[in-house]
Write an enzyme that holds these catalytic residues in place. Structure first.
Site, mmCIF file in Angstrom:
data_model
loop_
_atom_site.group_PDB
_atom_site.id
_atom_site.type_symbol
_atom_site.label_atom_id
_atom_site.label_comp_id
_atom_site.label_asym_id
_atom_site.label_seq_id
_atom_site.Cartn_x
_atom_site.Cartn_y
_atom_site.Cartn_z
ATOM 1 N N HIS A 259 4.788 0.137 0.298
ATOM 2 C CA HIS A 259 5.442 -0.655 1.341
ATOM 3 C C HIS A 259 4.505 -1.737 1.851
ATOM 4 O O HIS A 259 3.294 -1.708 1.606
ATOM 5 C CB HIS A 259 5.958 0.224 2.477
ATOM 6 C CG HIS A 259 4.900 0.983 3.205
ATOM 7 N ND1 HIS A 259 4.312 2.112 2.704
ATOM 8 C CD2 HIS A 259 4.321 0.772 4.408
ATOM 9 C CE1 HIS A 259 3.430 2.577 3.559
ATOM 10 N NE2 HIS A 259 3.400 1.773 4.606
ATOM 11 N N ASP B 179 0.523 4.848 2.101
ATOM 12 C CA ASP B 179 -0.243 5.489 3.178
ATOM 13 C C ASP B 179 -1.016 6.697 2.638
ATOM 14 O O ASP B 179 -0.463 7.519 1.905
ATOM 15 C CB ASP B 179 0.694 5.988 4.292
ATOM 16 C CG ASP B 179 1.400 4.842 5.007
ATOM 17 O OD1 ASP B 179 0.894 3.702 4.977
ATOM 18 O OD2 ASP B 179 2.465 5.108 5.603
ATOM 19 N N HIS C 253 0.813 -1.217 0.000
ATOM 20 C CA HIS C 253 0.000 0.000 0.000
ATOM 21 C C HIS C 253 0.845 1.264 0.000
ATOM 22 O O HIS C 253 2.074 1.220 0.158
ATOM 23 C CB HIS C 253 -0.947 0.015 1.206
ATOM 24 C CG HIS C 253 -0.235 0.108 2.528
ATOM 25 N ND1 HIS C 253 0.440 -0.949 3.080
ATOM 26 C CD2 HIS C 253 -0.072 1.147 3.396
ATOM 27 C CE1 HIS C 253 0.970 -0.585 4.231
ATOM 28 N NE2 HIS C 253 0.683 0.687 4.447
ATOM 29 N N ARG D 126 4.412 5.609 14.826
ATOM 30 C CA ARG D 126 4.459 6.196 13.471
ATOM 31 C C ARG D 126 3.960 7.640 13.480
ATOM 32 O O ARG D 126 2.887 7.923 14.011
ATOM 33 C CB ARG D 126 3.604 5.373 12.504
ATOM 34 C CG ARG D 126 3.886 5.721 11.054
ATOM 35 C CD ARG D 126 3.022 4.938 10.091
ATOM 36 N NE ARG D 126 1.813 5.665 9.786
ATOM 37 C CZ ARG D 126 0.872 5.240 8.948
ATOM 38 N NH1 ARG D 126 1.006 4.064 8.347
ATOM 39 N NH2 ARG D 126 -0.193 5.954 8.711
#
Ligand code: SIN
Length: 274
Positions: free
Chosen positions: A249, A95, A93, A264
């Site tokens: 990623h 983000d 995907h 994150r």
């Protein structure tokens, strides 16, 4: 500070840097722009220092769906407990591609990692684009794709392990749809990059469902080729910072029975053009 490229396609490892040291920031910025993915080894930082590092690249984008750190609402937690089966981000995907202004990058800090496994793999969307034939590139010209958060974080996911375990929340806020060019011009490098991904892209505008599914699946098979990849093996303390416009990623979910815990921070980006 040593900066070592990981593969021909993308990624670099940075050793001997300290993200808290002002004089290290220009070289880190340059490496981020040159390589698209950087792993900065052995950073002993607090959540506030993580945020301060991120703020040097832009405003913080607060993720609506990930469980936040109790003390720091703008830090998302990425966690898999030993008994859990599903790892956040285990499908390829990009983000936030479902946002109209997608996040520029994500900065993941490893707090606890399994002794073996739990790597993250990246695929360069510029290298994948460059490897297409001229004929195919010209076919992609002018195409736009629709991306959505609804199927990934909305009510249809309420029985999933991610929601049931409290790792994902706010299903009612999964209302974002966005259209972006299938091939974008990267805002930093100027390179052309494929900008569709298996998790969030739902269709290509103006094509029938059969045509759109066929074209997307072909692009996905193409982008999954290892020629375009680099792989990060984590140690506790490492920071990996990736550019969402430059790569896909995927978190490798091969560590059942062990805990993996990351913080994150996501940095705001800009509108994407062809
Ligand atoms: C993510 O997709 O943001 C998480 C990646 C990882 O945990 O390796």
């Amino acid at each position: 500070m040593q900066i070592k490229p990981l593969t021909r396609a993308l990624g670099a490892e940075i050793i001997g840097a300290d993200v808290r040291r002002a004089e290290d920031i220009p070289a880190i910025k340059q490496a981020f722009s040159d390589y698209g993915v950087i792993v900065i080894r052995q950073q002993s930082i607090t959540p506030d220092e993580h945020l301060a590092f991120a703020q040097q690249f832009g405003e913080i984008n607060v993720n609506r769906f990930f469980k936040a750190l109790d003390t720091h609402p703008s830090i998302a937690t990425v966690l898999k407990e030993p008994e859990q089966k599903y790892a956040i981000g285990e499908e390829w995907h990009t983000d936030h591609s479902y946002d109209q202004i997608p996040a520029m990058g994500s900065i993941l800090h490893a707090i606890e990692v399994p002794e073996v496994g739990g790597d993250t793999v990246f695929s360069s969307m510029a290298a994948a684009y460059d490897a297409l034939s001229a004929r195919f590139k010209s076919m992609l010209e002018g195409l736009y794709a629709v991306h959505s958060s609804r199927h990934a974080f909305g009510y249809s996911t309420q029985d999933s392990e991610g929601v049931q375990s409290g790792r994902f929340a706010n299903m009612d806020q999964a209302t974002q749809d966005a259209r972006h060019p299938v091939v974008i011009r990267h805002p930093l490098s100027g390179r052309q990059c494929i900008y569709v991904n298996p998790d969030f892209t739902v269709s290509i505008e103006g094509l029938t469902k059969t045509e759109s599914d066929g074209l997307l699946n072909m692009l996905y098979e193409h982008c999954k080729q290892p020629d375009f990849h680099c792989r990060i093996s984590w140690r506790a303390g490492d920071i990996t910072f990736w550019d969402n416009r430059a790569c896909w990623h995927k978190a490798i979910n091969d560590y059942d029975g062990f805990r993996r815990y990351m913080h994150r921070v996501t940095v705001e980006g800009c509108a994407l053009g062809a």
